[in-house]
Motif scaffolding. Structure first.
Motif, PDB file in Angstrom:
ATOM      1  N   ASP A 185     -21.001   7.160   5.999  1.00 27.84           N
ATOM      2  CA  ASP A 185     -21.278   8.582   6.193  1.00 27.84           C
ATOM      3  C   ASP A 185     -22.607   8.969   5.585  1.00 27.84           C
ATOM      4  O   ASP A 185     -23.200   9.978   5.972  1.00 27.84           O
ATOM      5  CB  ASP A 185     -20.156   9.409   5.564  1.00 27.84           C
ATOM      6  CG  ASP A 185     -18.839   9.209   6.287  1.00 27.84           C
ATOM      7  OD1 ASP A 185     -18.673   9.763   7.386  1.00 27.84           O
ATOM      8  OD2 ASP A 185     -17.989   8.464   5.761  1.00 27.84           O
ATOM      9  N   MET A 194     -22.182  16.963   1.497  1.00 25.09           N
ATOM     10  CA  MET A 194     -20.893  16.327   1.702  1.00 25.09           C
ATOM     11  C   MET A 194     -19.900  16.888   0.683  1.00 25.09           C
ATOM     12  O   MET A 194     -20.107  16.771  -0.526  1.00 25.09           O
ATOM     13  CB  MET A 194     -21.017  14.810   1.538  1.00 25.09           C
ATOM     14  CG  MET A 194     -19.752  14.046   1.888  1.00 25.09           C
ATOM     15  SD  MET A 194     -19.954  12.270   1.608  1.00 25.09           S
ATOM     16  CE  MET A 194     -21.251  11.884   2.790  1.00 25.09           C
ATOM     17  N   ARG A 249     -13.314   3.839   5.897  1.00 25.01           N
ATOM     18  CA  ARG A 249     -12.947   4.043   7.291  1.00 25.01           C
ATOM     19  C   ARG A 249     -11.467   3.695   7.511  1.00 25.01           C
ATOM     20  O   ARG A 249     -10.746   4.413   8.210  1.00 25.01           O
ATOM     21  CB  ARG A 249     -13.813   3.148   8.205  1.00 25.01           C
ATOM     22  CG  ARG A 249     -15.308   3.406   8.141  1.00 25.01           C
ATOM     23  CD  ARG A 249     -15.738   4.582   8.995  1.00 25.01           C
ATOM     24  NE  ARG A 249     -15.214   5.867   8.538  1.00 25.01           N
ATOM     25  CZ  ARG A 249     -15.653   6.524   7.469  1.00 25.01           C
ATOM     26  NH1 ARG A 249     -16.642   6.046   6.755  1.00 25.01           N
ATOM     27  NH2 ARG A 249     -15.118   7.678   7.118  1.00 25.01           N
ATOM     28  N   GLU A 301     -25.048   1.781   8.196  1.00 19.99           N
ATOM     29  CA  GLU A 301     -24.782   2.742   9.269  1.00 19.99           C
ATOM     30  C   GLU A 301     -23.960   2.095  10.383  1.00 19.99           C
ATOM     31  O   GLU A 301     -23.059   2.739  10.945  1.00 19.99           O
ATOM     32  CB  GLU A 301     -26.092   3.298   9.804  1.00 19.99           C
ATOM     33  CG  GLU A 301     -26.783   4.237   8.802  1.00 19.99           C
ATOM     34  CD  GLU A 301     -28.164   4.661   9.242  1.00 19.99           C
ATOM     35  OE1 GLU A 301     -28.720   4.027  10.180  1.00 19.99           O
ATOM     36  OE2 GLU A 301     -28.703   5.623   8.655  1.00 19.99           O
ATOM     37  N   GLU A 343      -9.176  13.398   3.906  1.00 15.62           N
ATOM     38  CA  GLU A 343     -10.480  12.980   4.406  1.00 15.62           C
ATOM     39  C   GLU A 343     -11.098  11.974   3.438  1.00 15.62           C
ATOM     40  O   GLU A 343     -11.041  12.157   2.225  1.00 15.62           O
ATOM     41  CB  GLU A 343     -11.412  14.190   4.566  1.00 15.62           C
ATOM     42  CG  GLU A 343     -11.002  15.112   5.697  1.00 15.62           C
ATOM     43  CD  GLU A 343     -12.052  16.176   5.967  1.00 15.62           C
ATOM     44  OE1 GLU A 343     -13.150  16.095   5.360  1.00 15.62           O
ATOM     45  OE2 GLU A 343     -11.773  17.083   6.769  1.00 15.62           O
ATOM     46  N   ARG A 394     -14.716   9.603   2.880  1.00 16.25           N
ATOM     47  CA  ARG A 394     -16.096   9.350   3.261  1.00 16.25           C
ATOM     48  C   ARG A 394     -16.591   8.107   2.523  1.00 16.25           C
ATOM     49  O   ARG A 394     -16.318   7.918   1.338  1.00 16.25           O
ATOM     50  CB  ARG A 394     -16.988  10.547   2.898  1.00 16.25           C
ATOM     51  CG  ARG A 394     -16.602  11.839   3.611  1.00 16.25           C
ATOM     52  CD  ARG A 394     -17.015  11.815   5.077  1.00 16.25           C
ATOM     53  NE  ARG A 394     -16.747  13.082   5.745  1.00 16.25           N
ATOM     54  CZ  ARG A 394     -15.666  13.318   6.483  1.00 16.25           C
ATOM     55  NH1 ARG A 394     -14.760  12.368   6.649  1.00 16.25           N
ATOM     56  NH2 ARG A 394     -15.492  14.484   7.062  1.00 16.25           N
TER      57      ARG A 394
END
Length: 295
Positions: free
Chosen positions: A276, A1, A240, A271, A250, A252
């Protein structure tokens, strides 16, 4: 990541608060109302969402206890499921209690419900006598003249993890703690974060899962790719929500299994919330992340 910046929650990520904040939730309700919820049931409130502030969680749990006295016929799981369905948080808890009780019973609940008294008991238990005097400016009750649960917070993050993250990434902190309590925790774990790179309850931004705090930190850290690490579904939802609010960057969300969410069930809960990645602890983070050259 890939990441340029790592933003960390404190509770359940850097320090274990099962014997401090969560203990204070249970015992403050018990001291005020002579009955309470089980410590394991706190996670049901956290999973419902909207309870990043532990004072508000305490208020909601106390409301449930008082409603149960008046014949409210749901257990904690059913209650928090209804709270989640209404969007989570204290307002939703009040709405669910209002649906489940008649007007006279509801009036008695609110007559006895005392958030100010609950908060004061919470702070005395959590801070202990000396810090309560220093930070709250009051004199503790004689039977609450304690050392304070804040001193019972085992450190989770290892020095090597802090060193690795600081060497490769811009590091920030986003927490629901008051600023003074956040500073105590950061000092204990040995993480130096400038004041402009940490946001706490005392800052004028909406609490998690609202995205404004995380977006503000990404801006201050000058990061296009930000990873937020937390121990609750609200932390993941914050990432999110930030991604939706700020599509030029971005974001995460990484969940760690050192708070109330643990094991396979905890992983699945993260999840479902949109994580992520899920890690056993924050100490797995250096192996998960790759630095992204901001140039």
């Amino acid at each position: 990541m890939n990441a340029e910046a790592v933003v960390l929650d404190i509770d359940g990520v850097l320090v274990d608060v099962a014997g401090s904040y969560r203990r204070a939730i249970v015992e403050s309700i018990e001291r005020v109302y002579a009955e309470t919820i089980g410590r394991s049931e706190i996670q049901s409130f956290k999973n419902a969402g909207g309870f990043n502030n532990d004072w508000e969680l305490t208020d909601a749990a106390a409301l449930f206890v008082l409603a149960r006295r008046e014949g409210f016929d749901r257990d904690v799981g059913a209650f928090t499921d209804r709270v989640a369905a209404r969007g989570g948080g204290l307002d939703a808890a009040e709405a669910v209690v209002g649906e489940g009780l008649g007007s006279e019973a509801l009036a008695r609940v609110y007559e006895n419900w005392d958030p100010d008294r609950l908060r004061d008991a919470f702070q005395q238990l959590y801070l202990g006598a000396d810090l309560y005097r220093d930070l709250e400016g009051g004199e503790p009750d004689p039977d609450l003249d304690t050392r304070g649960y804040i001193h019972d917070e085992p450190v989770i993050v290892e020095p090597g993890t802090i060193e690795a993250l600081a060497a490769e990434f811009s590091v920030g902190v986003l927490t629901g703690r008051p600023a003074a309590e956040a500073a105590i925790a950061l000092s204990r774990v040995g993480l130096e974060v400038p004041s402009n790179r940490r946001l706490t309850m005392d800052d004028p931004v909406a609490g998690k899962p609202h995205p404004d705090g995380l977006v503000a930190l990404a801006d201050r850290l000058d990061a296009r790719h930000t990873v937020f690490v937390g121990d609750t579904v609200d932390d993941v939802r914050t990432a999110r929500n930030a991604a939706e609010t700020d599509p030029e960057r971005e974001y995460r969300g990484v969940g760690v299994l050192t708070g109330g969410l643990t094991g396979v069930e905890g992983t699945e809960t993260f999840e479902r919330a949109g994580a992520d990645a899920v890690c056993a602890s924050v100490n797995d983070l250096p192996g998960l992340l790759d630095p992204l050259d901001s140039a």
